[in-house]
Design a protein around this motif. Structure first.
Motif, PDB file in Angstrom:
ATOM      1  N   ALA A   1       0.837  -1.205   0.000  1.00 37.99           N
ATOM      2  CA  ALA A   1       0.000   0.000   0.000  1.00 37.99           C
ATOM      3  C   ALA A   1       0.871   1.253   0.000  1.00 37.99           C
ATOM      4  CB  ALA A   1      -0.925  -0.017   1.215  1.00 37.99           C
ATOM      5  N   VAL A   2       1.913   1.258   0.821  1.00 36.43           N
ATOM      6  CA  VAL A   2       2.826   2.401   0.837  1.00 36.43           C
ATOM      7  C   VAL A   2       3.545   2.525  -0.504  1.00 36.43           C
ATOM      8  CG1 VAL A   2       4.856   3.392   1.957  1.00 36.43           C
ATOM      9  CG2 VAL A   2       3.121   2.249   3.327  1.00 36.43           C
ATOM     10  N   HIS A   3       3.914   1.390  -1.099  1.00 38.42           N
ATOM     11  CA  HIS A   3       4.577   1.423  -2.394  1.00 38.42           C
ATOM     12  C   HIS A   3       3.660   2.017  -3.460  1.00 38.42           C
ATOM     13  CE1 HIS A   3       5.724  -0.407  -6.317  1.00 38.42           C
ATOM     14  NE2 HIS A   3       6.920  -0.018  -5.927  1.00 38.42           N
TER      15      HIS A   3
ATOM     16  N   TRP B   1       1.385   4.188  -2.994  1.00 40.13           N
ATOM     17  CA  TRP B   1       1.321   5.632  -2.731  1.00 40.13           C
ATOM     18  C   TRP B   1       2.550   6.331  -3.297  1.00 40.13           C
ATOM     19  CZ3 TRP B   1       4.386   8.597   0.798  1.00 40.13           C
ATOM     20  CH2 TRP B   1       3.947   9.914   0.959  1.00 40.13           C
ATOM     21  N   THR B   2       3.732   5.735  -3.143  1.00 39.73           N
ATOM     22  CA  THR B   2       4.937   6.346  -3.692  1.00 39.73           C
ATOM     23  C   THR B   2       4.899   6.355  -5.212  1.00 39.73           C
ATOM     24  OG1 THR B   2       6.163   4.242  -3.670  1.00 39.73           O
ATOM     25  CG2 THR B   2       6.299   5.627  -1.699  1.00 39.73           C
TER      26      THR B   2
ATOM     27  N   ARG C   1       2.197   6.672  -7.054  1.00 37.65           N
ATOM     28  CA  ARG C   1       1.326   7.780  -7.452  1.00 37.65           C
ATOM     29  C   ARG C   1       2.046   9.110  -7.316  1.00 37.65           C
ATOM     30  NH1 ARG C   1      -2.620   4.642  -4.766  1.00 37.65           N
ATOM     31  NH2 ARG C   1      -2.384   5.884  -2.869  1.00 37.65           N
ATOM     32  N   ARG C   2       2.907   9.245  -6.310  1.00 35.37           N
ATOM     33  CA  ARG C   2       3.675  10.477  -6.161  1.00 35.37           C
ATOM     34  C   ARG C   2       4.638  10.663  -7.323  1.00 35.37           C
ATOM     35  NH1 ARG C   2       6.895  11.406  -0.975  1.00 35.37           N
ATOM     36  NH2 ARG C   2       7.239  13.337  -2.128  1.00 35.37           N
TER      37      ARG C   2
ATOM     38  N   ARG D   1     -10.993   1.883  -9.405  1.00 34.17           N
ATOM     39  CA  ARG D   1     -10.387   1.346  -8.191  1.00 34.17           C
ATOM     40  C   ARG D   1     -10.323  -0.176  -8.207  1.00 34.17           C
ATOM     41  NH1 ARG D   1     -12.976   4.935  -3.207  1.00 34.17           N
ATOM     42  NH2 ARG D   1     -12.056   6.955  -3.834  1.00 34.17           N
TER      43      ARG D   1
END
Length: 594
Positions: free
Chosen positions: A285-287, A289-290, A292-293, A405
């Motif tokens: 999940a954190v990956h 998010w990165t 998308r950044r 989604r």
């Protein structure tokens, strides 16, 4: 291998209003059948992952947490209360963090050198750097055992042994993940416009201040993505820790294996599986998010225009330091492995250990150990075919940029086999696939099915950027002219992604060839794979067993290295064969990513 990367798409500048009325008419859109076609493409991958991934994992978890028809979730707290389990959790997390930090520290200078320097032999060196990542973990563990263990090079020269120490594990993890940082961070670094940093220096900033305020923020998401992938791979480490850690160190993956195969405590193994699954889900999940950044507007240029020959003593010193690091950390362990496989009782070298592979006198296998080579090749070819079929369908479903989604969630689920315990999947195969119509325990297809689960994410990550680079108007025009979705794929997409398909096949073949965690449970004694044979030979005392393990590891390493060199050649041809984006002047890189 650029698993952690995603394409960086520069934002298209907004067209002035006074020019919009003169815009050329677009090709009429095809009927709105995209969602239905996408769901149809997703059906087979969803069924495959549901049947051969989710079902075995759920079955083994339920077997451990359910007794007499009653769920015993209190067992989770009982397991977590055990001091030895808490120590395993602490060591798993600690060594993953330490491995990630050490890998970044050692590999970031290499990423800079490959991004900004142009020197003779650069392409060959890039392939050499990438070879360790596709090597099976059993080979990596064996190579470092030959370098750092009893009778190893350090032991012979200076009487130093690092096997069964945490340093052996950390160094092996750096060896394995060095290419992740170089490929992920260096790939973006090579496309950052150096004039931005030069402008900051002209305004009075020092070299470090310009790098810290201009380059580092742009690289931040890429560094974070690489760090998360390294953490994921080291958090779930199995073969390396099992061979180098001995009885002293145990990660979650090793402990799950011990609880299932040695202690037969399925409830504890189920709890550890749930914990690992939750941790992997959080990391993914954190990956995401990165990633998308990273999908923001960056001023990028063609990578070929940013590399320059080293200038000045400082740059030459940095290049020399990186080359020395690669020689010691990435080249020396495999070289020692080859040398150990050629050892003889007397002076000189010979092929005695290779010749011993043709005999089954040791009684460890029901067949000569050399038969593991043919078994592994057959299994890997079957697994590659399965991975290509499932991965290509999944990539085609995910290729549209207007995915919702549900589709993005499906994309994340495809990565789970890389992080969920392969030991659990393998043991789950034995527990779940034992009744008609899925009684596969005695079938040869069981091993390729487990290996294909690991190969599919590599296929998707390789093909998806190239499919997204195909101009959607070509598909729309073909559909308007009456072409079916299958014909659109065959006539429009396939010619453009054929080389990427070959690259994906190579990656799937390499990772299938080296899969160990699940195969160790389901490979039969009369049909062992190369990694299983190596692990069993190392598990038995004796100079002959040790030498045969070195010889088999060398064979496995050679096959993987050849596959990687072929892939590197294909990747270079793929980049030169793809057209530049007319809006930015950029071409897709070697995996089709911008």
């Amino acid at each position: 291998m650029d698993l952690a990367r995603t394409e960086v798409e520069p934002r298209e500048p907004r067209e002035p209003r006074e020019f919009r009325e003169f815009r050329k008419p677009r090709v009429p859109r095809a009927p709105r059948t995209g969602n239905a076609a996408r769901l149809g493409l997703m059906a087979v991958p969803v069924a495959f992952f549901g049947l051969f991934f989710a079902y075995p994992v759920a079955a083994i978890t339920a077997r451990g947490l359910r007794a007499d028809g009653v769920w015993r979730f209190g067992r989770i707290w009982d397991v977590l209360a055990q001091p030895d389990i808490r120590h395993v959790l602490w060591f798993t997390t600690w060594q993953a963090l330490a491995s990630t930090a050490l890998t970044l520290l050692i590999a970031l200078p290499g990423a800079y050198v490959f991004a900004r320097f142009d020197f003779r032999g650069k392409q060959l060196l890039r392939a050499v750097v990438t070879v360790p990542f596709v090597l099976p973990t059993v080979v990596v563990g064996t190579a470092f055992l030959a370098l750092l263990g009893r009778g190893g090079l350090l032991d012979e020269l200076w009487g130093v042994r690092l096997d069964t120490t945490v340093w052996a594990i950390l160094l092996a993890h750096v060896f394995f993940n060095y290419a992740v940082v170089v490929r992920t961070v260096g790939g973006l670094w090579s496309q950052l416009d150096p004039r931005q940093e030069e402008a900051a220096r002209m305004l009075g900033a020092s070299r470090f201040a310009a790098w810290r305020t201009v380059t580092l923020p742009a690289l931040g998401p890429a560094v974070a993505a690489a760090a998360l992938m390294v953490f994921l791979f080291t958090f779930t480490s199995f073969g390396v820790v099992q061979i180098l850690g001995g009885p002293t160190f145990s990660t979650l993956e090793v402990e799950i294996y011990r609880q299932t195969s040695e202690i037969f405590d399925l409830s504890t193994a189920a709890v550890l599986t749930i914990i690992q699954f939750a941790a992997v889900g959080a990391v993914l999940a954190v990956h995401a998010w990165t990633v998308r950044r990273r999908e923001t507007a960056l001023r990028l240029v063609d990578a070929a225009t940013t590399a320059r020959p080293p200038r000045g003593a400082g740059q030459w010193t940095l290049l020399a330091a990186v080359l020395a690091t690669i020689a010691v950390l990435l080249v020396l362990p495999p070289a020692v492995l080859v040398q150990r496989s050629l050892d003889t009782p007397g002076p000189g070298i010979g092929l005695g250990y290779y010749e011993a592979l043709t005999s089954d006198e040791g009684g460890l296998f029901l067949v000569p150990p050399i038969d593991a080579v043919g078994n592994s090749l057959r299994y890997a070819l079957a697994a590659t075919a399965l991975a290509l079929l499932i991965g290509a369908l999944a990539a085609a479903a995910l290729a549209r940029r207007d995915a919702g989604r549900l589709v993005r969630g499906f994309d994340a689920l495809l990565m789970l086999p890389l992080g969920v315990s392969a030991v659990t999947v393998g043991f789950g195969f034995l527990v779940a696939l034992d009744e008609p119509p899925l009684d596969l325990r005695s079938s040869w297809i069981l091993v390729p099915l487990a290996q294909a689960l690991v190969g599919v994410p590599f296929v998707v990550r390789t093909m998806l950027p190239v499919l997204r680079a195909v101009d959607g108007r070509l598909r729309e025009a073909a559909a308007v002219l009456g072409a079916s979705p299958w014909r659109v794929w065959r006539e429009v997409d396939l010619p453009m992604v054929r080389r990427a398909l070959l690259i994906a096949a190579g990656f799937a073949f390499a990772v299938s060839l080296g899969e160990f965690g699940a195969t160790v449970f389901i490979a039969r004694p009369d049909n062992p794979t190369l990694p299983v044979a190596v692990a069993r030979l190392l598990g038995r005392a004796g100079e002959l067993n040790y030498g045969q393990a070195m010889a088999l590891s060398t064979i496995l390493m050679a096959v993987c290295a050849v596959a990687l060199l072929v892939l590197e050649h294909l990747r270079t041809g793929l980049r030169t064969g793809l057209r530049a984006d007319p809006r930015t002047g950029l071409r897709p890189d070697r995996t089709g990513e911008f």
